[in-house]
Design a protein around this motif. Sequence first.
Motif, PDB file in Angstrom:
ATOM      1  N   LEU A 717       0.846  -1.192   0.000  1.00  0.00           N
ATOM      2  CA  LEU A 717       0.000   0.000   0.000  1.00  0.00           C
ATOM      3  C   LEU A 717       0.881   1.241   0.000  1.00  0.00           C
ATOM      4  N   TYR A 767      -5.101   5.141   5.484  1.00  0.00           N
ATOM      5  CA  TYR A 767      -4.044   6.015   6.000  1.00  0.00           C
ATOM      6  C   TYR A 767      -4.579   7.023   7.028  1.00  0.00           C
ATOM      7  N   LEU A 779      -7.389  -3.445   4.659  1.00  0.00           N
ATOM      8  CA  LEU A 779      -6.126  -4.074   4.242  1.00  0.00           C
ATOM      9  C   LEU A 779      -6.375  -5.512   3.806  1.00  0.00           C
ATOM     10  N   VAL A 787       2.769  -2.040   4.067  1.00  0.00           N
ATOM     11  CA  VAL A 787       2.314  -0.648   4.033  1.00  0.00           C
ATOM     12  C   VAL A 787       3.542   0.243   4.021  1.00  0.00           C
TER      13      VAL A 787
END
Length: 831
Positions: A717, A767, A779, A787
């Motif tokens: 991510l 986030y 997620l 991440v």
Amino acid sequence: MADWEGIGIWFLTVQFVGLAVLPLSLRLFRNLPDKGYTLAKPLGILLSAYILWLGATFGILDNTRRTIIFLVIAIGLVCWWPAVTRRELITFWSNRRWIIASTEILFFIALVGWAMIRSFDPAIAATEKPMEFTYLNAILRSERFPPHDPWLSGHPISYYYFGYVMMAMLTRLASIPSSVSFNLSIALLFALTVGGSFSLAYNLARAFKEDRGAQNDVGDNSLGPIGCGLLAALFVAILGNLEGVVEILNSHGWLSLEAWRWLQIKDLPRPYISASWLPSDWLWWWRASRVIGTFDPVSGISYDYTINESPFFSFLLGDLHPHVLSLPFTLMGISLAFNLYRSRGEVTLAGLCHQSLALFLIALCLGGLAFLNTWDLPTYLFLITLSFVALQYRQQRRFDRTLVKNSLIFGAILLLLSIVLYTLFYFTFQSQASGIGIVGIHTKLRHFLLFWGPLLLPALSFLVINWCQRLFGLAKSEEMGIKRGMTLSTLGHSPLESRSILFWGSTALIVLLLILLGAPVLGVIYPLLIGTINLTIRLWNTRQSDPSTGITPLGNVDGQVVIRPMGNGPDEGGRSLPATGFVLLMLGTGMLLIFGCELLFVRDLFGNRMNTVFKLYYQSWLLLAIVAAFALYQLSTLIHISLHLAKRLAVLLLLALNLIVLMAGFVYPLAATISKSNGFLGHPTLDGLSYLAQTQPEEYQAITWLNDHISGAPVILEAAGPSFSLYARVSANTGLPTVLGWEFHEAQWRGSLAEVTSRKSDVETIYRTMDQALAKTLLKKYNVKYVYVGQLERQTYASAGPRALEKFDAFMDIVYKNPAVTIYHVKDDHE
């Protein structure tokens, strides 16, 4: 790895792949004078990549270096085993040492030369380089195909990605880092384009000589086939348009304010004085690719925004984009058409269908063009089908239903095979095309001439000299030693006959009407297109000893050459069609593409003809550049055979005019190369990520760690954002899939904004939210394993406060950390 070592390995890798299929290439292109020697390299790359892609898609082959080495060796054994027992290769070497040496030297110089130019501007940044680097890296990380989409995790790539498979295959085979092979790929495409252009023009010129009865390249008083090939390489790969001259004039105050206003080139600054001979305006060289367009001079809003790249601009820009990746293979497609066109004896539809290997390889090339750059398929299918039409017309001397039916069946068979061979690609391909639109704003004539001037004049010269030979050369047949018993009746109607006067009179009226209707480019192209078609038919209807067309005589009476029309049956002499006729097919196809851009466009998310002009102009440039080289070769031939002083002076004047315009076209490449390479200052390197190591060392270190420690393709991510930005830099530089990369690019590839919008919202939530459970749920939804929190993530989501990003510490493991970057990994119990 040192840059020179990398270039050497890259060169040998390409030679290895090309050598593996050399016997196959010589067999496939057996009707060409050079037998397809130069084309073995792109053919080897295409065939190897196709088998790798197909095998990896079905799960039979792994996308690994060991598999690729085994694959190329296996292909080589299959291709070379039948050739070992024959003496064809020995004969080929003994008869064509000069052309082999010439092409290899040219390929080496082009590869090394452009690699050196790239070394002064190697950064994989700006424009669409990050996108292209993303695909290259994603394919290198994909064990099976279709490769994963690195900017839309969980989905396969929805794009014509075959070119990236090719470059990834060579990258893995050479064992070179992708940050280096990216720039070497640009150099390779340049070298293959130079080689392919040289080969095609050489074959045209050599066939032209053979049509005239000459056999050797040595001792030719004209430019010569090798000279024609070199010109083609220059015109295709290096020649620019005339906008560079405008920039030079404008930057030294030599362009008046009135002329500046009249030209209306978007973003061209008012006339100014530069401190050096080069324009000092930032990105001045970029405007050469945006010449054609209409905009409001007050607001600057574009009404007709188009992209007008030439191959040189593309190579200088350094984008590894599909239209560049396909260049060597489009040249191979043209060569396939010429190879078919030069077939001897009777050629039938049934006979071609029984040549299964040749038909398979033609379809493989055409289908590969669709997979490389889908826009290319219709053009080169059309050109190959036209070659078949020419062969049929040669044999029956008339257009009828049988000819049309057989030609349509032949084209349909090729199209069907080309699609079937790449069916698996179409399963995952989504297009943004949504129909056909009618062009409302037409190209200004001044813009058209600025872009096409260097190639349009040679094309016009080619038509003029061939028309003069067709219409007037035979009227003075004593000069050629031709018997006067056969005159213009062999060629069609005299230009002075009433039917011809009526035809050309109506053409002139149509041209005038098009100009009055605000479509001046149509008015220019229409008579050229009509003239090309008319001349082509005239040429197919005759055979004579003509220094312009290069058509050989078929008979001799009392020591004089006799012109004889072709019979109703097969060509009795087993001769092939004249090379000049194929040049006319290329010219007509190129003109037709330009003509079409003024009438229709393919609708897409942009809602204008930007992509249509971009893609079709690019193909036209390739065709017209080859025609231009052949035109100059033909002019140089006429200088040495014309006996009358007036004719010689006319040819010299025409040649001088062409050279002046062409020299103006070389102003842009010279000046732009110096500007884009920053005067060749700085430390040269082929590592496209060296800029990142200097400007953002912490980011570079984090990305290096990911490349060194993370195998496979787990989802990572990172911040999502707009196209042509710093967003998606992690996935771009590693090939790891991320939840969402460049937003609008994904919308283009998928034809919809729905999923893009949804994913962007989810990325922002992950986030920004302080709710750990919500973050975990999202997620897991996208199967995220890592991440990435860097400076860009902190800036993008700063409004949520620093604690929002610190929440990952509570439920994820830190696997990498430096002062600017933290990389988290999902804990085992959450995987």
